[in-house]
Design an enzyme around this catalytic site. Structure first.
Site, PDB file in Angstrom:
ATOM      1  N   ARG A 141      -7.110   9.121 -32.818  1.00 60.86           N
ATOM      2  CA  ARG A 141      -7.818   7.846 -33.014  1.00 60.86           C
ATOM      3  C   ARG A 141      -9.297   8.162 -33.198  1.00 60.86           C
ATOM      4  NH1 ARG A 141      -4.434   6.552 -28.222  1.00 60.86           N
ATOM      5  NH2 ARG A 141      -2.909   4.977 -28.846  1.00 60.86           N
ATOM      6  N   ARG A 198      -1.821  -9.469 -29.557  1.00 59.89           N
ATOM      7  CA  ARG A 198      -1.422  -8.553 -28.478  1.00 59.89           C
ATOM      8  C   ARG A 198      -2.366  -8.585 -27.294  1.00 59.89           C
ATOM      9  NH1 ARG A 198      -2.860  -2.892 -31.608  1.00 59.89           N
ATOM     10  NH2 ARG A 198      -3.141  -1.940 -29.585  1.00 59.89           N
ATOM     11  N   ARG A 226      -6.079   9.615 -37.998  1.00 58.44           N
ATOM     12  CA  ARG A 226      -6.148   8.247 -38.522  1.00 58.44           C
ATOM     13  C   ARG A 226      -7.608   7.938 -38.795  1.00 58.44           C
ATOM     14  NH1 ARG A 226      -4.295   3.413 -34.788  1.00 58.44           N
ATOM     15  NH2 ARG A 226      -6.255   3.897 -33.747  1.00 58.44           N
ATOM     16  N   GLU A 252       1.972  -0.845 -40.099  1.00 60.29           N
ATOM     17  CA  GLU A 252       1.700  -1.786 -39.018  1.00 60.29           C
ATOM     18  C   GLU A 252       1.914  -3.219 -39.481  1.00 60.29           C
ATOM     19  OE1 GLU A 252      -2.248  -0.045 -37.090  1.00 60.29           O
ATOM     20  OE2 GLU A 252      -2.125   0.094 -39.268  1.00 60.29           O
ATOM     21  N   ASN A 281       2.568  -1.067 -31.979  1.00 60.09           N
ATOM     22  CA  ASN A 281       1.834  -2.144 -31.285  1.00 60.09           C
ATOM     23  C   ASN A 281       1.414  -3.231 -32.277  1.00 60.09           C
ATOM     24  OD1 ASN A 281       2.068  -0.249 -29.304  1.00 60.09           O
ATOM     25  ND2 ASN A 281      -0.113   0.243 -29.209  1.00 60.09           N
ATOM     26  N   ASP A 282       0.744  -2.796 -33.359  1.00 59.24           N
ATOM     27  CA  ASP A 282       0.316  -3.777 -34.347  1.00 59.24           C
ATOM     28  C   ASP A 282       1.510  -4.342 -35.107  1.00 59.24           C
ATOM     29  OD1 ASP A 282      -2.381  -4.265 -34.020  1.00 59.24           O
ATOM     30  OD2 ASP A 282      -2.971  -2.434 -35.094  1.00 59.24           O
ATOM     31  N   CYS A 300       3.953   6.272 -33.766  1.00 59.43           N
ATOM     32  CA  CYS A 300       2.832   6.665 -32.903  1.00 59.43           C
ATOM     33  C   CYS A 300       2.351   5.518 -32.027  1.00 59.43           C
ATOM     34  CB  CYS A 300       1.678   7.228 -33.719  1.00 59.43           C
ATOM     35  SG  CYS A 300       0.921   6.034 -34.829  1.00 59.43           S
ATOM     36  N   HIS A 330       0.832  -1.209   0.000  1.00 62.59           N
ATOM     37  CA  HIS A 330       0.000   0.000   0.000  1.00 62.59           C
ATOM     38  C   HIS A 330       0.858   1.247   0.000  1.00 62.59           C
ATOM     39  CE1 HIS A 330      -3.754  -1.998   0.151  1.00 62.59           C
ATOM     40  NE2 HIS A 330      -3.416  -2.692   1.210  1.00 62.59           N
TER      41      HIS A 330
END
Lengths: 579, 91
Positions: free
Chosen positions: A295, A454, A331, A420, A443-444, A504, A194
């Site tokens: 996005r 993913r 995009r 991608e 990422n892709d 990106c 904590h």
């Protein structure tokens, strides 16, 4: 571990939040042990004496809380005033005195009376039930006063201090004033304790699991290094200098000054990824140099039908207006397995990651993309932003050409593509013959390069943008842009700069990876706005040549872990900044 | 014994701030005053100077309560307390 010098004691624990400070120690009093159930008056104390002691303890608690209320303001002040009244409340005290008269000790009597009153309030529910905590808090304070020990709470102090405790409980967060507590040091706990969670949420330098700190002298000066996980008493010139160095560095991590560059002054634009107008305003406030990824599907998640032209224009304009005169890369709708849009996605596909997603939906649901581009063009015409548009999931130069044609029809002048799919990375030279820029969606790109979904936890190790194969694809994309520029220059017999290749994906938010990307020659990095200060600070510690050397080492590494370690070893700024 | 009836004006009832103010004022008076809902038996009345008792009564906005004291000369004290109840402290 304890090293004892003449007077200096050092303790090594686990640093859970970065920062270096020096300040006086205040110990957290140990948790109050409840008086044993059924504890009676001792033979030497009469019921009258016990009752008088109880009243005196209640008055003492009331005075303490009122004094504190006098220094508080707003809601906190009222709560303290009400809690102060409870300490001498006739209902509570009378009930306790009744128990004393039956032979109970004062401590146990107030403990039981508090339980009874709290239970009554809980049974009333709502606001009353919430106040039951205050009653229990007051009775603990009275017990502490009867025992002559400090109340079990974060100490109150005029002067900012370093809180030393065994471990903190979630409830302590409510009373922890970050203006007063400048660091946390605990003997117990671990990186997920904590204390660690509280430290991270409040941004307080913290060291946990530092055994032996309970013995430190109350009020004496302590040096805390939350990055190194070290605590030492009797701080001297060395420690003061370390704090000073930290403050200089830390100011870099607070804010991004809006000027992305390397140590040699070469520019690298640092942009933000946003999902709507609110994100965009926050990004602008964080001095992002533009938007590298809007996005658009985030504006419309939850829509069961295609948004109207007016709705789209309003959503896009909200973002554009946050960045007048700056670049905003839009995009087009990227519906897919992880973010379905009912009007675009076929939820019955057996393998959505390899299915009709991104730009590909234009073949199955023609018209949506053209209408979106028209709305973007309208919004761009009504704002001052420099609007670029890119299509997701482009695999071939033919797709890039078709998208560019749609943009031209809509009146949009700067079409681009997302890289991608590995095929796009490997043929970027031909893609860039047809569009004006490329943006790497790491990422892709990682999921497709590694053939690892993913969204699957067990494949997390493969889904790492440090994988040398992924870095090699990024390198190939940039080299393709250079080759394309040389080729068109030879045709036009003039110098042409390579077309921009940005990043990106999440990778851009990792300061060490950002250095590698800079070294690979990307022209901009777009990330969550929160990551801007750290990325900017680390980039400024390396020259373009140094970044290139680190990037080459990373691409040549045999594994993601090796690549990461090699680069981190070459970036001393990371540990200096506690990153 | 004298009595004074009052209707709770505070929107949130006799909770929190109004209860604290009322109990504090009652505690400062030299007379012992009790409070109960109108119509409830005498032995269910609670001390007016106990905020916790007042809160436990759970009296809501618009409800009528009766203040009582054995001191027949304390009309003014009852009046002072009644006025606190008849003021909306949440306004």
């Amino acid at each position: 571990m304890i090293f004892e010098g003449a007077t200096v004691q050092s303790f090594v624990g686990v640093g859970v939040f970065r920062g270096r400070v020096i300040g006086p120690i205040r110990h957290m009093p140990p948790a109050l042990t409840p008086p044993p159930s059924g504890e009676g008056l001792d033979s030497s104390t009469s019921a009258e004496t016990a009752a008088a002691q109880l009243k005196e303890a209640g008055a003492q608690v009331k005075a303490t809380l009122l004094e504190r209320a006098g220094r508080a303001s707003g809601d906190g002040k009222e709560v303290l005033q009400a809690t102060a009244l409870m300490a001498t409340d006739p209902m509570l005290i009378k009930a306790a005195i009744k128990l004393i008269n039956k032979g109970s000790s004062a401590e146990r009597a107030i403990w039981d009376a508090g339980d009874t009153v709290a239970a009554t309030l809980i049974s009333l529910g709502g606001y009353m039930a919430e106040r039951s905590h205050d009653v229990l808090d007051v009775r603990s304070r009275i017990v502490a006063a009867l025992r002559g020990v400090p109340a079990p709470e974060i100490p109150d102090s005029e002067e900012p201090f370093i809180l030393v405790a065994d471990d903190l409980a979630p409830a302590d967060t409510a009373t922890l004033d970050p203006a007063k507590v400048i660091a946390l040091v605990t003997a117990g706990g671990g990186p997920q304790s904590h204390t660690a969670i509280i430290a991270r949420s409040l941004g307080l330098p913290a060291v946990v699991a530092a055994k032996g700190v309970a013995e430190l002298v109350e009020g004496s000066q302590l040096y805390v290094d939350g990055s190194a996980g070290v605590v030492s008493s009797e701080p001297g010139d060395t420690e003061r200098a370390a704090v000073k160095r930290w403050l200089e560095k830390a100011s870099l991590l607070d804010v991004f000054d809006g000027d992305g560059q390397l140590a040699d002054g070469s520019k690298l634009a640092l942009l933000a990824n946003v999902g709507g107008a609110k994100d965009a305003q926050e990004a602008a406030a964080a001095n992002a140099q533009g938007v590298g990824l809007l996005r658009t599907e985030f504006c419309f998640l939850g829509n069961s039908t295609e948004p109207t032209h007016e709705d789209q224009v309003a959503a896009y304009k909200g973002v554009f207006d946050a960045f007048p005169g700056q670049k905003v890369v839009v995009r087009t709708l990227d519906a897919g397995a992880d973010k379905p849009l009912p009007f675009l996605t076929d939820s019955t596909e057996p393998n959505p990651a390899l299915g009709v997603r991104g730009y590909r939906t234009d073949s199955t649901t023609p018209g949506v993309l053209a209408r979106q581009l028209a709305a973007i063009a309208d919004a761009a015409a009504q704002s001052q932003a420099l609007v670029w548009v890119m299509a997701p999931m482009i695999s071939t130069p033919a797709e890039a050409a078709d998208f560019a044609a749609l943009c031209t029809t809509a009146g949009l002048k700067v079409p681009g593509v997302m890289v991608e799919v590995p095929s796009a990375a490997l043929t970027s030279r031909h893609l860039l013959d047809r569009v004006e820029f490329a943006s790497l969606g790491t990422n892709d790109l990682t999921q497709y390069a590694m053939a690892a979904d993913r969204q699957l936890g067990p494949l997390a190790e493969l889904n790492d943008p440090w994988q040398p194969a992924v870095l090699a694809l990024i390198q190939a994309t940039v080299e393709g842009a250079v080759a394309q520029a040389k080729h068109s220059a030879s045709l036009a017999l003039e110098d042409a700069l390579p077309k921009p290749v940005g990043v990106c994906g999440e990778a851009a938010a990792d300061p060490a990876l950002a250095v590698v990307l800079a070294g690979l020659g990307v022209s901009s990095l777009s990330m969550t706005a929160r990551a801007l200060p750290a990325v900017a600070a680390v980039l400024r510690t390396v020259t373009q040549d140094e970044a290139r050397r680190l990037a080459n080492r990373a691409v040549a590494a045999a594994s993601a872990a090796e690549a990461r370690d090699l680069v981190r070893a070459g970036l001393p700024a990371l540990s200096e900044l506690g990153l | 014994m004298i009595e004074r009836t009052a209707v709770i004006a505070s929107t949130a009832g006799l909770h929190a701030r109004p209860a604290a103010l009322f109990a504090e004022t009652a505690g400062d008076l030299d007379v012992e005053v009790t409070i109960a809902r109108v119509g409830e038996p005498l032995d269910e009345a609670v001390d007016a100077d106990s905020m916790l008792s007042l809160m436990s009564l759970g009296v809501e906005h618009g409800e009528a309560v009766v203040l009582r004291t054995e001191d027949d000369s304390a009309t003014e004290a009852l009046e002072t307390l009644a006025r606190i109840l008849e003021t909306n402290h949440d306004a």
